[in-house]
Write a protein that holds these residues in place. Structure first.
Motif, PDB file in Angstrom:
ATOM      1  N   LEU A 116       0.843  -1.196   0.000  1.00 29.03           N
ATOM      2  CA  LEU A 116       0.000   0.000   0.000  1.00 29.03           C
ATOM      3  C   LEU A 116       0.878   1.246   0.000  1.00 29.03           C
ATOM      4  N   ASP A 117       0.559   2.202  -0.869  1.00 28.72           N
ATOM      5  CA  ASP A 117       1.344   3.435  -0.940  1.00 28.72           C
ATOM      6  C   ASP A 117       1.348   4.174   0.385  1.00 28.72           C
ATOM      7  N   ASN A 118       0.187   4.245   1.017  1.00 24.90           N
ATOM      8  CA  ASN A 118       0.057   5.016   2.247  1.00 24.90           C
ATOM      9  C   ASN A 118      -1.127   4.507   3.041  1.00 24.90           C
ATOM     10  N   VAL A 119      -0.926   4.291   4.332  1.00 25.38           N
ATOM     11  CA  VAL A 119      -1.996   3.851   5.231  1.00 25.38           C
ATOM     12  C   VAL A 119      -2.165   4.888   6.332  1.00 25.38           C
ATOM     13  N   LEU A 120      -3.395   5.336   6.533  1.00 24.79           N
ATOM     14  CA  LEU A 120      -3.705   6.286   7.586  1.00 24.79           C
ATOM     15  C   LEU A 120      -4.630   5.634   8.601  1.00 24.79           C
ATOM     16  N   LEU A 121      -4.321   5.756   9.877  1.00 23.59           N
ATOM     17  CA  LEU A 121      -5.296   5.369  10.885  1.00 23.59           C
ATOM     18  C   LEU A 121      -6.461   6.335  10.760  1.00 23.59           C
ATOM     19  N   HIS A 122      -7.672   5.802  10.727  1.00 20.32           N
ATOM     20  CA  HIS A 122      -8.858   6.556  10.318  1.00 20.32           C
ATOM     21  C   HIS A 122      -9.547   7.225  11.501  1.00 20.32           C
ATOM     22  N   CYS A 123      -9.064   8.399  11.853  1.00 18.43           N
ATOM     23  CA  CYS A 123      -9.648   9.187  12.948  1.00 18.43           C
ATOM     24  C   CYS A 123      -9.847   8.353  14.208  1.00 18.43           C
ATOM     25  N   PRO A 124      -8.769   7.732  14.693  1.00 20.61           N
ATOM     26  CA  PRO A 124      -8.906   6.916  15.909  1.00 20.61           C
ATOM     27  C   PRO A 124      -9.184   7.796  17.119  1.00 20.61           C
ATOM     28  N   PRO A 125      -9.719   7.214  18.177  1.00 21.94           N
ATOM     29  CA  PRO A 125      -9.918   7.966  19.414  1.00 21.94           C
ATOM     30  C   PRO A 125      -8.589   8.556  19.899  1.00 21.94           C
ATOM     31  N   THR A 126      -8.662   9.665  20.597  1.00 20.46           N
ATOM     32  CA  THR A 126      -7.459  10.379  21.030  1.00 20.46           C
ATOM     33  C   THR A 126      -6.497   9.481  21.797  1.00 20.46           C
ATOM     34  N   GLU A 127      -7.013   8.552  22.564  1.00 22.48           N
ATOM     35  CA  GLU A 127      -6.175   7.660  23.368  1.00 22.48           C
ATOM     36  C   GLU A 127      -5.162   6.893  22.520  1.00 22.48           C
TER      37      GLU A 127
END
Length: 327
Positions: A116-127
């Protein structure tokens, strides 16, 4: 189309790119494969080479449509995908190595690529930003060759700042005429770390098109109806957290004072590109004709000092309190 360096990835991304939340479907409507392919083709023909998607968009249909489209494009395109929102419930404890790895592997399958070119964690909880294990898992997936780069999609500026503690390549953040706070300090911090910035929700869910009135209504499955007060996910996602009536009034004033005519949406995109720290802006589109309007923004003249001041004045008068202090 003009291109900008995407942080430490060194990929040159189109200034105006494509967010695929609505790909092949209008807000809340069923997915249409033909519309999706025609929209992707129109974007690519216009010079767009960066596509933002997520495993939850149309339950993976967005990714699978992209897979079909990019299979013969090689390294000419860059796909950024988000993971994490498939968790039920979407809580910090779900961001485990096992779950993150499974999400990445499913994205590899959907996109039909080896890495995958780029993986973003999708707006996870602040913790999650204070849980190194999630980021160390991404480090291991990178070492294993399953991902090339990683980062985060955030709700709050504070989360974006905390994410800079890790070896991220990019941050996706809400930045538009109704959400100015990221430019105050975060942009400089990201540039210092050579982190690319993806500007999302650039039109504040359509408010910055200048076409809405107090009488405007939306479909029953449209998140502008169902999430106006944060019933489904963070309220800041819908209308950038701005009260609808206030947003309509503020957009009308921007339209008048900027002399935008029927080009407020394009001017809103051009405004975002005034920030050198922004690598790309990702307006959505469900039909090819929307692509044409979006990419035209890159060719608009730069904002004058007076125009920049008008945007700040309208923000300070209508939007800053309480938006500035929540996100």
């Amino acid at each position: 189309m003009k291109y900008r360096r995407f942080g430490k990835t060194n990929f040159k991304v189109s200034e105006v790119s494509l967010g695929t939340w609505q790909l092949g479907s209008k807000w809340g409507d069923p997915f249409n494969e033909q519309d999706a392919q025609e929209t992707l083709a129109a974007a690519y023909d216009a010079g767009v080479n960066f596509f933002d998607t997520a495993d939850v968009y149309q339950d993976g249909a967005s990714q699978r449509a992209l897979a079909k489209f990019i299979k013969d494009k090689g390294d000419k395109v860059f796909v950024s995908t988000k993971v994490g929102r498939r968790l039920e419930p979407h809580v910090a404890s779900g961001y485990t190595p096992k779950n993150i790895t499974k999400f990445v592997e499913d994205c590899l399958t959907n996109l039909q690529v080896d890495a995958l070119d780029n993986v973003l964690l999708h707006c996870p909880p602040t913790e999650v930003y204070y849980n190194p294990e999630a980021f160390f898992t991404l480090d291991q997936l990178k070492k294993a060759g399953k991902i090339k780069n990683y980062g985060v999609s955030v709700e709050k500026v504070e989360e974006a700042m905390k994410a800079l503690d890790y070896d991220i390549s990019s941050v996706e953040i809400i930045y538009n005429m109704f959400r100015l706070r990221p430019a105050d300090n975060f942009f400089k911090m990201a540039q210092a770390k050579d982190v690319g910035i993806i500007a999302r929700v650039p039109l504040a869910s359509g408010l910055l098109s200048g076409k809405y009135t107090l009488q405007t209504t939306f479909g029953k499955n449209d998140q502008r109806t169902t999430n106006r007060h944060g019933e489904q996910f963070d309220q800041g996602e819908t209308f950038s957290g701005v009260d609808f009536a206030t947003g309509v009034k503020a957009a009308a004033e921007l339209k008048a004072r900027l002399g935008a005519g029927d080009q407020l949406a394009q001017m809103a995109l051009r405004y975002i590109l005034m920030a050198d720290a922004v690598s790309t802006v990702i307006p959505g589109a469900s039909k090819p004709e929307q692509i044409t309007r979006n990419v035209a923004a890159a060719d608009l003249p730069a904002f004058t000092t007076e125009q920049m001041a008008i945007v700040r004045d309208v923000y300070d008068q209508y939007i800053k309190d309480p938006v500035q202090y929540k996100w």
